[in-house]
Design a protein around this motif. Sequence first.
Motif, PDB file in Angstrom:
ATOM      1  N   ASP A   1      -1.384   5.893   6.668  1.00  0.00           N
ATOM      2  CA  ASP A   1      -1.354   5.098   5.059  1.00  0.00           C
ATOM      3  C   ASP A   1      -2.550   5.724   4.248  1.00  0.00           C
ATOM      4  OD1 ASP A   1      -1.030   3.829   2.942  1.00  0.00           O
ATOM      5  OD2 ASP A   1      -1.245   1.775   4.022  1.00  0.00           O
ATOM      6  N   VAL A   2      -2.258   6.897   3.460  1.00  0.00           N
ATOM      7  CA  VAL A   2      -3.252   7.296   2.886  1.00  0.00           C
ATOM      8  C   VAL A   2      -3.219   6.603   1.493  1.00  0.00           C
ATOM      9  CG1 VAL A   2      -3.996   9.689   2.000  1.00  0.00           C
ATOM     10  CG2 VAL A   2      -2.715   9.377   4.120  1.00  0.00           C
ATOM     11  N   ARG A   3      -4.348   6.364   0.894  1.00  0.00           N
ATOM     12  CA  ARG A   3      -4.324   5.521  -0.379  1.00  0.00           C
ATOM     13  C   ARG A   3      -5.302   6.211  -1.263  1.00  0.00           C
ATOM     14  NH1 ARG A   3      -4.515  -0.611   1.923  1.00  0.00           N
ATOM     15  NH2 ARG A   3      -2.766  -0.566   3.309  1.00  0.00           N
ATOM     16  N   GLY A   4      -4.794   6.867  -2.509  1.00  0.00           N
ATOM     17  CA  GLY A   4      -5.843   7.467  -3.603  1.00  0.00           C
ATOM     18  C   GLY A   4      -6.945   8.501  -2.868  1.00  0.00           C
ATOM     19  N   LEU A   5      -6.374   9.191  -1.997  1.00  0.00           N
ATOM     20  CA  LEU A   5      -7.298  10.407  -1.321  1.00  0.00           C
ATOM     21  C   LEU A   5      -7.715  11.512  -2.391  1.00  0.00           C
ATOM     22  CD1 LEU A   5      -8.608  11.100   1.141  1.00  0.00           C
ATOM     23  CD2 LEU A   5      -6.524  12.674   1.819  1.00  0.00           C
TER      24      LEU A   5
ATOM     25  N   SER B   1      -1.571   9.687  -2.404  1.00  0.00           N
ATOM     26  CA  SER B   1      -1.027   8.335  -1.741  1.00  0.00           C
ATOM     27  C   SER B   1       0.346   8.796  -0.931  1.00  0.00           C
ATOM     28  CB  SER B   1      -0.936   7.114  -2.480  1.00  0.00           C
ATOM     29  OG  SER B   1      -2.371   6.760  -3.076  1.00  0.00           O
ATOM     30  N   PHE B   2       0.383   8.424   0.095  1.00  0.00           N
ATOM     31  CA  PHE B   2       1.516   8.570   0.773  1.00  0.00           C
ATOM     32  C   PHE B   2       1.506   7.847   2.409  1.00  0.00           C
ATOM     33  CE2 PHE B   2      -0.723  12.109   2.091  1.00  0.00           C
ATOM     34  CZ  PHE B   2      -0.434  12.252   3.598  1.00  0.00           C
ATOM     35  N   GLN B   3       2.883   7.570   3.025  1.00  0.00           N
ATOM     36  CA  GLN B   3       2.653   7.266   4.281  1.00  0.00           C
ATOM     37  C   GLN B   3       3.487   7.891   5.047  1.00  0.00           C
ATOM     38  OE1 GLN B   3       4.367   3.089   3.735  1.00  0.00           O
ATOM     39  NE2 GLN B   3       2.642   2.317   3.058  1.00  0.00           N
TER      40      GLN B   3
END
Length: 353
Positions: A11-15, A40-42
Amino acid sequence: MPGNAAELLLDVRGLRKYFPIRRGVLRRTVGWVRAVNGVSFQVRRGETVGLVGESGCGKTTLLRTLVRAVDPTGGSILFQRGGERIDVAHAEGDELKRARQAIRMVFQDPESSLNPRMTVRRIVAEPLVINRAVASKAEIERRTRELLVRVGLKPEHLNRYPYAFSGGQRQRIGVARALALEPELLLADEPTSALDVSVQAQILNLLMELQRDMHLAIIFVTHDLSVVRHMASRVAVMYLGSIVEMGTRREIFARPRHPYTEALFSSIPQPDPHRPLQRIELEGDIPEIVAIPPGCPFHPRCGYEQDRCGNERPELRTVAAAGAAHHAACHFAGELQLRGEADLLAPGGSAGS
Protein backbone atom coordinates in the motif's frame (compact mmCIF):
# COMPACT_ATOMS: atom_id res chain seq x y z
CA MET A 1 -9.21 -3.38 -7.45
CA PRO A 2 -9.88 -7.09 -7.13
CA GLY A 3 -9.80 -9.03 -3.93
CA ASN A 4 -10.38 -7.95 -0.37
CA ALA A 5 -8.32 -6.13 2.24
CA ALA A 6 -6.86 -9.39 3.59
CA GLU A 7 -5.08 -9.92 0.25
CA LEU A 8 -3.38 -6.52 0.29
CA LEU A 9 0.40 -6.86 0.00
CA LEU A 10 1.66 -3.33 -0.75
CA ASP A 11 0.00 0.00 0.00
CA VAL A 12 1.89 3.04 -1.32
CA ARG A 13 0.61 6.43 -0.12
CA GLY A 14 1.78 9.81 -1.35
CA LEU A 15 5.26 8.56 -2.25
CA ARG A 16 7.73 11.26 -3.30
CA LYS A 17 11.33 11.19 -4.42
CA TYR A 18 12.98 14.54 -5.17
CA PHE A 19 16.59 14.94 -6.27
CA PRO A 20 18.29 18.28 -5.51
CA ILE A 21 19.75 20.45 -8.27
CA ARG A 22 22.96 22.00 -6.97
CA ARG A 23 24.96 24.74 -8.65
CA GLY A 24 27.81 27.10 -7.94
CA VAL A 25 31.02 26.70 -5.99
CA LEU A 26 29.13 26.12 -2.75
CA ARG A 27 26.81 23.58 -4.42
CA ARG A 28 23.68 25.29 -3.21
CA THR A 29 20.31 23.72 -3.94
CA VAL A 30 18.54 25.79 -6.59
CA GLY A 31 15.70 23.42 -7.46
CA TRP A 32 14.37 19.89 -7.35
CA VAL A 33 13.84 17.06 -9.82
CA ARG A 34 10.45 15.62 -8.81
CA ALA A 35 11.08 12.12 -10.16
CA VAL A 36 8.25 10.57 -8.10
CA ASN A 37 5.63 13.13 -7.15
CA GLY A 38 2.87 11.95 -4.81
CA VAL A 39 2.28 8.40 -6.10
CA SER A 40 -0.35 6.23 -4.44
CA PHE A 41 -1.41 2.71 -5.42
CA GLN A 42 -1.94 -0.79 -4.05
CA VAL A 43 -0.74 -4.26 -5.02
CA ARG A 44 -2.49 -7.44 -3.97
CA ARG A 45 -1.02 -10.90 -3.56
CA GLY A 46 -0.56 -12.83 -6.78
CA GLU A 47 -1.42 -10.00 -9.18
CA THR A 48 0.67 -8.27 -11.84
CA VAL A 49 0.57 -4.49 -12.11
CA GLY A 50 1.88 -3.14 -15.42
CA LEU A 51 3.55 0.29 -15.13
CA VAL A 52 3.79 2.21 -18.41
CA GLY A 53 4.74 5.69 -19.57
CA GLU A 54 7.31 7.63 -21.58
CA SER A 55 11.02 7.45 -20.80
CA GLY A 56 11.92 9.77 -17.93
CA CYS A 57 8.49 9.71 -16.29
CA GLY A 58 9.84 8.11 -13.09
CA LYS A 59 9.04 4.41 -13.47
CA THR A 60 12.49 3.07 -12.59
CA THR A 61 12.95 5.57 -9.76
CA LEU A 62 9.62 4.43 -8.34
CA LEU A 63 10.77 0.79 -8.28
CA ARG A 64 14.13 1.70 -6.75
CA THR A 65 12.35 3.69 -4.06
CA LEU A 66 10.02 0.80 -3.23
CA VAL A 67 12.99 -1.41 -2.39
CA ARG A 68 14.88 1.50 -0.75
CA ALA A 69 17.75 1.44 -3.25
CA VAL A 70 17.15 5.19 -2.95
CA ASP A 71 15.52 6.79 0.09
CA PRO A 72 12.14 8.45 -0.47
CA THR A 73 11.61 12.15 0.19
CA GLY A 74 8.18 11.55 1.68
CA GLY A 75 5.16 9.28 1.83
CA SER A 76 4.80 5.70 3.03
CA ILE A 77 5.36 2.21 1.59
CA LEU A 78 3.32 -0.18 3.72
CA PHE A 79 4.28 -3.81 3.10
CA GLN A 80 2.38 -6.69 4.65
CA ARG A 81 4.63 -9.66 5.42
CA GLY A 82 2.84 -12.40 7.30
CA GLY A 83 1.47 -10.80 10.44
CA GLU A 84 3.94 -7.93 10.24
CA ARG A 85 3.27 -4.58 8.59
CA ILE A 86 6.44 -2.72 7.61
CA ASP A 87 6.65 0.88 6.44
CA VAL A 88 9.57 0.40 4.07
CA ALA A 89 9.93 4.16 3.61
CA HIS A 90 10.95 4.61 7.25
CA ALA A 91 12.25 1.14 8.21
CA GLU A 92 15.78 0.68 9.49
CA GLY A 93 18.04 -2.21 10.52
CA ASP A 94 16.51 -5.67 10.74
CA GLU A 95 13.05 -4.42 9.77
CA LEU A 96 14.35 -2.99 6.48
CA LYS A 97 16.35 -6.17 5.88
CA ARG A 98 13.20 -8.31 6.27
CA ALA A 99 11.34 -6.10 3.82
CA ARG A 100 14.14 -6.30 1.24
CA GLN A 101 14.17 -10.09 1.55
CA ALA A 102 10.51 -10.15 0.53
CA ILE A 103 10.77 -7.47 -2.20
CA ARG A 104 13.30 -8.35 -4.90
CA MET A 105 14.21 -6.71 -8.20
CA VAL A 106 14.99 -7.94 -11.71
CA PHE A 107 16.99 -5.33 -13.61
CA GLN A 108 16.67 -4.08 -17.17
CA ASP A 109 20.13 -4.96 -18.49
CA PRO A 110 21.14 -8.56 -17.70
CA GLU A 111 24.75 -7.83 -18.70
CA SER A 112 25.49 -4.92 -16.39
CA SER A 113 23.45 -6.30 -13.47
CA LEU A 114 25.65 -9.41 -13.11
CA ASN A 115 29.19 -9.23 -11.72
CA PRO A 116 31.47 -10.47 -14.54
CA ARG A 117 34.07 -11.67 -12.00
CA MET A 118 31.67 -13.99 -10.20
CA THR A 119 30.57 -17.44 -11.29
CA VAL A 120 26.88 -18.24 -11.63
CA ARG A 121 27.15 -20.23 -8.39
CA ARG A 122 28.32 -17.17 -6.45
CA ILE A 123 25.84 -14.81 -8.13
CA VAL A 124 22.78 -16.92 -7.33
CA ALA A 125 23.99 -17.92 -3.86
CA GLU A 126 24.97 -14.41 -2.78
CA PRO A 127 21.55 -13.44 -1.30
CA LEU A 128 21.48 -16.71 0.67
CA VAL A 129 24.95 -16.09 2.08
CA ILE A 130 24.51 -12.40 2.91
CA ASN A 131 21.14 -12.95 4.59
CA ARG A 132 22.20 -16.22 6.23
CA ALA A 133 19.03 -17.78 4.87
CA VAL A 134 20.37 -21.34 5.09
CA ALA A 135 22.60 -22.99 7.68
CA SER A 136 25.18 -24.95 5.70
CA LYS A 137 27.23 -24.90 2.51
CA ALA A 138 25.52 -28.10 1.40
CA GLU A 139 22.12 -26.44 1.71
CA ILE A 140 23.34 -23.38 -0.22
CA GLU A 141 24.57 -25.66 -3.01
CA ARG A 142 21.27 -27.54 -3.11
CA ARG A 143 19.20 -24.34 -3.24
CA THR A 144 21.42 -22.81 -5.92
CA ARG A 145 21.04 -25.87 -8.15
CA GLU A 146 17.27 -25.88 -7.62
CA LEU A 147 17.02 -22.21 -8.57
CA LEU A 148 18.96 -22.70 -11.80
CA VAL A 149 16.75 -25.59 -12.85
CA ARG A 150 13.66 -23.60 -11.92
CA VAL A 151 14.54 -20.82 -14.38
CA GLY A 152 15.40 -23.22 -17.20
CA LEU A 153 19.19 -23.54 -16.82
CA LYS A 154 21.32 -26.57 -15.95
CA PRO A 155 23.43 -27.34 -12.85
CA GLU A 156 26.54 -27.66 -15.06
CA HIS A 157 26.26 -23.91 -15.71
CA LEU A 158 27.19 -23.16 -12.08
CA ASN A 159 30.91 -22.74 -12.69
CA ARG A 160 30.62 -20.52 -15.75
CA TYR A 161 30.88 -16.74 -15.85
CA PRO A 162 28.20 -14.37 -17.24
CA TYR A 163 30.10 -13.70 -20.49
CA ALA A 164 29.56 -17.35 -21.49
CA PHE A 165 25.78 -16.90 -21.71
CA SER A 166 23.35 -15.27 -24.12
CA GLY A 167 21.27 -12.26 -23.07
CA GLY A 168 18.25 -14.42 -22.35
CA GLN A 169 20.28 -16.84 -20.24
CA ARG A 170 21.83 -13.96 -18.29
CA GLN A 171 18.36 -12.64 -17.54
CA ARG A 172 17.38 -16.10 -16.28
CA ILE A 173 20.36 -15.94 -13.92
CA GLY A 174 19.12 -12.55 -12.70
CA VAL A 175 15.66 -14.01 -12.09
CA ALA A 176 17.16 -16.95 -10.18
CA ARG A 177 19.08 -14.52 -7.95
CA ALA A 178 15.90 -12.52 -7.31
CA LEU A 179 14.03 -15.69 -6.30
CA ALA A 180 16.73 -16.98 -3.94
CA LEU A 181 15.04 -15.61 -0.80
CA GLU A 182 11.53 -16.69 -1.90
CA PRO A 183 10.14 -13.13 -2.21
CA GLU A 184 6.49 -12.15 -2.19
CA LEU A 185 6.85 -9.15 -4.52
CA LEU A 186 9.01 -9.00 -7.65
CA LEU A 187 9.92 -5.64 -9.20
CA ALA A 188 10.68 -6.19 -12.89
CA ASP A 189 12.26 -3.15 -14.54
CA GLU A 190 11.84 -3.69 -18.29
CA PRO A 191 13.37 -7.18 -18.01
CA THR A 192 12.91 -7.96 -21.73
CA SER A 193 13.85 -4.66 -23.39
CA ALA A 194 17.49 -5.67 -23.98
CA LEU A 195 16.58 -9.07 -25.45
CA ASP A 196 15.73 -10.39 -28.90
CA VAL A 197 12.01 -10.64 -29.65
CA SER A 198 12.05 -14.45 -29.69
CA VAL A 199 13.74 -14.52 -26.27
CA GLN A 200 11.40 -11.91 -24.79
CA ALA A 201 8.44 -14.30 -24.98
CA GLN A 202 10.44 -16.99 -23.16
CA ILE A 203 11.29 -14.66 -20.26
CA LEU A 204 7.70 -13.39 -20.03
CA ASN A 205 6.35 -16.94 -19.94
CA LEU A 206 8.94 -17.85 -17.30
CA LEU A 207 7.83 -14.97 -15.09
CA MET A 208 4.17 -15.94 -15.49
CA GLU A 209 4.96 -19.56 -14.62
CA LEU A 210 6.96 -18.55 -11.55
CA GLN A 211 4.19 -16.20 -10.47
CA ARG A 212 1.64 -18.99 -10.67
CA ASP A 213 3.82 -21.51 -8.83
CA MET A 214 5.06 -19.14 -6.09
CA HIS A 215 1.97 -16.89 -5.86
CA LEU A 216 4.18 -13.87 -6.54
CA ALA A 217 2.97 -10.34 -7.00
CA ILE A 218 4.81 -8.49 -9.78
CA ILE A 219 5.18 -4.82 -10.67
CA PHE A 220 6.22 -4.91 -14.31
CA VAL A 221 7.70 -1.80 -15.96
CA THR A 222 7.63 -1.73 -19.75
CA HIS A 223 7.21 0.50 -22.81
CA ASP A 224 5.57 -2.32 -24.75
CA LEU A 225 1.79 -2.22 -24.39
CA SER A 226 1.48 -5.67 -25.95
CA VAL A 227 3.52 -7.02 -23.00
CA VAL A 228 1.13 -5.26 -20.60
CA ARG A 229 -1.82 -6.86 -22.38
CA HIS A 230 -0.16 -10.26 -22.02
CA MET A 231 1.10 -9.95 -18.44
CA ALA A 232 -0.83 -7.48 -16.35
CA SER A 233 -4.05 -7.83 -14.39
CA ARG A 234 -4.04 -4.09 -13.66
CA VAL A 235 -2.34 -1.17 -15.41
CA ALA A 236 -0.90 2.09 -14.01
CA VAL A 237 0.02 4.91 -16.42
CA MET A 238 2.71 7.38 -15.29
CA TYR A 239 3.38 10.88 -16.59
CA LEU A 240 5.97 13.30 -15.16
CA GLY A 241 6.36 11.46 -11.87
CA SER A 242 2.66 10.87 -11.17
CA ILE A 243 0.14 8.13 -11.90
CA VAL A 244 -2.49 9.65 -14.18
CA GLU A 245 -4.63 6.54 -14.69
CA MET A 246 -5.02 3.14 -13.08
CA GLY A 247 -7.49 0.32 -13.56
CA THR A 248 -7.95 -3.25 -14.72
CA ARG A 249 -6.32 -4.26 -17.98
CA ARG A 250 -9.72 -4.82 -19.57
CA GLU A 251 -11.01 -1.35 -18.59
CA ILE A 252 -7.85 0.53 -19.52
CA PHE A 253 -7.49 -1.08 -22.94
CA ALA A 254 -11.19 -0.89 -23.78
CA ARG A 255 -12.01 2.59 -22.49
CA PRO A 256 -9.19 4.81 -21.22
CA ARG A 257 -10.24 7.81 -19.14
CA HIS A 258 -7.14 10.00 -19.54
CA PRO A 259 -6.09 11.63 -22.85
CA TYR A 260 -2.48 10.58 -22.33
CA THR A 261 -3.49 6.91 -22.17
CA GLU A 262 -5.45 7.30 -25.40
CA ALA A 263 -2.34 8.78 -27.04
CA LEU A 264 -0.25 5.82 -25.84
CA PHE A 265 -2.67 3.37 -27.43
CA SER A 266 -2.51 5.27 -30.71
CA SER A 267 1.25 4.61 -30.81
CA ILE A 268 0.74 0.82 -30.95
CA PRO A 269 2.03 -0.39 -34.35
CA GLN A 270 -0.75 -1.12 -36.85
CA PRO A 271 -0.77 -4.86 -37.69
CA ASP A 272 -2.12 -4.25 -41.20
CA PRO A 273 0.30 -2.11 -43.25
CA HIS A 274 -2.46 -1.18 -45.69
CA ARG A 275 -4.59 0.52 -43.03
CA PRO A 276 -3.91 4.18 -42.26
CA LEU A 277 -2.29 4.91 -38.90
CA GLN A 278 -4.65 6.40 -36.33
CA ARG A 279 -1.76 8.14 -34.56
CA ILE A 280 -2.53 10.93 -32.08
CA GLU A 281 0.29 13.41 -32.47
CA LEU A 282 0.95 15.16 -29.16
CA GLU A 283 2.02 18.77 -29.51
CA GLY A 284 5.49 19.67 -28.28
CA ASP A 285 7.92 17.56 -26.29
CA ILE A 286 7.46 16.08 -22.83
CA PRO A 287 8.22 18.92 -20.37
CA GLU A 288 11.35 18.85 -18.28
CA ILE A 289 10.65 17.12 -14.99
CA VAL A 290 12.45 19.99 -13.24
CA ALA A 291 9.74 22.37 -14.50
CA ILE A 292 6.42 20.53 -14.28
CA PRO A 293 3.65 22.75 -15.70
CA PRO A 294 1.09 24.20 -13.28
CA GLY A 295 -2.35 22.68 -13.19
CA CYS A 296 -2.61 19.38 -15.02
CA PRO A 297 0.94 18.35 -16.02
CA PHE A 298 -0.37 17.04 -19.34
CA HIS A 299 -2.36 20.12 -20.38
CA PRO A 300 0.31 21.72 -22.66
CA ARG A 301 0.14 18.63 -24.91
CA CYS A 302 -3.53 17.70 -24.51
CA GLY A 303 -6.01 18.05 -27.35
CA TYR A 304 -8.92 18.26 -24.89
CA GLU A 305 -7.50 21.12 -22.79
CA GLN A 306 -9.88 23.65 -21.20
CA ASP A 307 -9.25 26.74 -19.04
CA ARG A 308 -9.46 24.79 -15.80
CA CYS A 309 -6.65 22.44 -16.85
CA GLY A 310 -3.92 25.08 -16.70
CA ASN A 311 -4.88 26.35 -13.24
CA GLU A 312 -5.99 23.38 -11.15
CA ARG A 313 -4.12 20.12 -10.72
CA PRO A 314 -6.52 17.15 -10.97
CA GLU A 315 -6.44 14.47 -8.28
CA LEU A 316 -6.40 10.76 -9.06
CA ARG A 317 -10.06 9.96 -8.46
CA THR A 318 -12.41 7.05 -9.02
CA VAL A 319 -14.48 7.05 -12.19
CA ALA A 320 -17.36 4.75 -13.03
CA ALA A 321 -16.30 1.28 -14.14
CA ALA A 322 -18.07 -2.03 -14.61
CA GLY A 323 -17.29 -4.15 -11.57
CA ALA A 324 -13.86 -2.69 -10.76
CA ALA A 325 -12.29 0.55 -9.60
CA HIS A 326 -10.92 2.79 -12.34
CA HIS A 327 -8.94 5.90 -11.39
CA ALA A 328 -7.95 8.87 -13.54
CA ALA A 329 -6.31 12.24 -12.86
CA CYS A 330 -8.35 14.27 -15.33
CA HIS A 331 -10.95 16.94 -14.60
CA PHE A 332 -13.14 15.57 -17.40
CA ALA A 333 -12.54 11.84 -17.02
CA GLY A 334 -16.25 11.13 -16.77
CA GLU A 335 -17.16 13.25 -19.80
CA LEU A 336 -14.58 12.57 -22.51
CA GLN A 337 -15.32 9.79 -24.97
CA LEU A 338 -11.80 8.47 -25.44
CA ARG A 339 -10.90 5.58 -27.70
CA GLY A 340 -9.32 2.34 -26.57
CA GLU A 341 -6.94 0.03 -28.39
CA ALA A 342 -9.62 -1.69 -30.50
CA ASP A 343 -11.14 1.63 -31.65
CA LEU A 344 -7.78 3.08 -32.68
CA LEU A 345 -6.78 -0.04 -34.59
CA ALA A 346 -10.16 -0.41 -36.32
CA PRO A 347 -10.26 0.38 -40.06
CA GLY A 348 -11.70 3.76 -40.87
CA GLY A 349 -11.21 5.21 -37.37
CA SER A 350 -10.52 8.91 -37.10
CA ALA A 351 -7.39 10.32 -35.51
CA GLY A 352 -7.74 12.65 -32.58
CA SER A 353 -6.06 15.94 -31.92
